[in-house]
Design a protein around this motif. Structure first.
Motif, PDB file in Angstrom:
ATOM      1  N   THR A 209       0.838  -1.209   0.000  1.00 21.71           N
ATOM      2  CA  THR A 209       0.000   0.000   0.000  1.00 21.71           C
ATOM      3  C   THR A 209       0.869   1.253   0.000  1.00 21.71           C
ATOM      4  O   THR A 209       0.596   2.209  -0.735  1.00 21.71           O
TER       5      THR A 209
ATOM      6  N   GLU B 141      -4.610  -2.102  -5.493  1.00 23.06           N
ATOM      7  CA  GLU B 141      -5.876  -1.625  -6.060  1.00 23.06           C
ATOM      8  C   GLU B 141      -6.955  -1.597  -4.988  1.00 23.06           C
ATOM      9  O   GLU B 141      -7.674  -0.616  -4.836  1.00 23.06           O
TER      10      GLU B 141
ATOM     11  N   THR C  42      -6.166   4.103  -3.233  1.00 25.24           N
ATOM     12  CA  THR C  42      -6.510   2.691  -3.049  1.00 25.24           C
ATOM     13  C   THR C  42      -7.878   2.555  -2.393  1.00 25.24           C
ATOM     14  O   THR C  42      -8.213   3.306  -1.471  1.00 25.24           O
TER      15      THR C  42
END
Length: 416
Positions: free
Chosen positions: A307, A313, A386
């Protein structure tokens, strides 16, 4: 619950409700304030100023001071908003003990609810009024499932992301005979009578489970063979349930397994329910894990690293992740150090962490900041564009995710 509701907001709301439900004040000094989206903030501030004036009549010095302090903090928090948020705002404010009598501090708990606040409410009591917020986050889309064949029938309830098989009953109906003559016709008549009695039992159980015990919004009927069609063509099922039938599913199973199969085969009908979104996420995550060139990661360190690098994603976290990030800042040299701890061993591990001296100056005087790991992930996710989804602990998908440490991620690209 519809999938357009923010799962992280829902998680944070449930977490705060659990924490606040055990809090009580020494007197009627805890403020609960619900503000609907269309309520002007200047009107609310005027009301709070009037309440402040009224509080001067409270005889107890302690209670009067606590109420007025809470009202001041409430007004200060509301002044930070230019306008009422889209879903309204809920505030729980009051003096709570931190370490025994005399250690009271005023805490401000702010919630932007996952659904719009419907009614303006101000209460000053010895407890927080949480019931209205609890009602708001209840799963409202309840779907019933009947999975039936000539041997058994299963009854299930789908609520948000949670599937419960309430009951499975057996038919007691014998299989068809190949013998001929009068005995065969007599056997067939007896079988039809037993089927009729079985259909009656199914209908009574359906009425009890779906109309009396649960208020379902829709009904799915599934099962193999002609039994399902025969049951539906008859008048056994209560007309109120018949009106709620969303779809009929031809399945390979009945009973408990048939209930789960029916949900899997009704994705189009149930597309707005949270359980379908969770199923798709977990299926995609598992599919990626089994690929040679996988676009999946799991585990706290792996997901945090991915992250931070912007490679994720979507983060998939379990509501039962149960982890806290402890940040210690040295009061002498301002050096930071942090550690992620499980809540189950939190007290012991925290004391051990606090006893370790600062690496820079060897001091053991720290300022402590504790943050839920999901909130840390939310902040990291917002920095890198994200998406983050929190899976409910009652769903099969949520339980499955716990076998991967409760935290997984689908990646944008493979990390080296």
């Amino acid at each position: 619950m519809p999938s357009n509701i923010d799962s992280v907001a829902l998680y944070k709301t449930r977490k705060m409700l659990r924490e606040l439900s055990s809090k009580t004040g020494k007197g009627t000094e805890l403020i609960s304030l619900y503000i609907p989206p269309k309520k002007a903030l200047h009107e609310v501030l005027n009301n709070l100023r009037e309440e402040y004036g009224t509080a001067t009549n409270i005889k107890s010095d302690s209670t009067r001071n606590h109420v007025q302090d809470a009202l001041t903090k409430t007004q200060q928090r509301l002044k930070l908003f230019k306008r009422t948020p889209e879903n309204g705002i809920v505030l729980f404010v009051g003096s709570l003990m931190t370490n025994g009598p005399g250690s009271e501090q005023v805490f401000v708990n702010e919630i932007i609810p996952p659904k719009p606040v419907q009614t303006y409410l101000y209460r000053c009591d010895d407890h927080f009024h949480l019931e209205h917020l609890m009602d708001m986050i209840k799963e409202v889309d309840v779907i019933g499932v009947i999975s039936i064949d000539s041997t058994e029938a299963g009854f299930g309830v789908l609520t948000g992301a949670k599937i419960v098989v309430n009951e499975v009953i057996t038919s007691g109906v014998a299989g068809k005979t190949r013998a001929g003559g009068q005995s065969a016709r007599r056997y067939e008549r007896l079988r039809e009578m037993n089927l009729s009695a079985y259909y009656n039992r199914v209908a009574k159980h359906a009425k009890k489970i779906f109309l009396e015990q649960n208020k379902i919004k829709g009904l799915i009927i599934s099962g193999p063979g002609p039994t399902k069609d025969s049951f539906l063509k008859s008048d056994y099922l209560d007309y109120r349930l018949r009106e709620k039938i969303l779809t009929e599913v031809d399945g390979a199973y009945s009973g408990a397994e048939g209930v789960r199969e029916a949900i899997d085969k009704s994705l189009d009908v149930l597309k707005d329910m949270r359980v379908i979104e969770e199923k798709k996420l977990i299926q995609r995550f598992l599919s990626e894990i089994h690929k040679e060139k996988s676009l999946a990661a799991y585990g706290i360190k792996e997901v945090m690293d991915a992250t931070t690098k912007g490679a994720v994603e979507v983060i998939i976290a379990s509501e039962d992740l149960n982890m806290l990030n402890i940040l210690l800042k040295c009061n002498r040299c301002s050096t930071d150090k942090n550690k992620i701890l499980n809540r189950t061993s939190y007290v012991q591990e925290k004391q051990k962490f606090l006893s370790e001296s600062c690496e820079s100056c060897q001091a053991v005087d720290f300022t402590i900041t504790e943050t839920d790991l999901i909130e840390i992930l939310e902040d990291k996710a917002s920095e890198t564009g994200t998406r983050i989804e929190v899976l409910g602990s009652g769903s099969e998908e949520g339980r499955m995710l716990m076998s991967f440490s409760g935290l997984g991620a689908i990646l944008r690209y493979r990390m080296q």
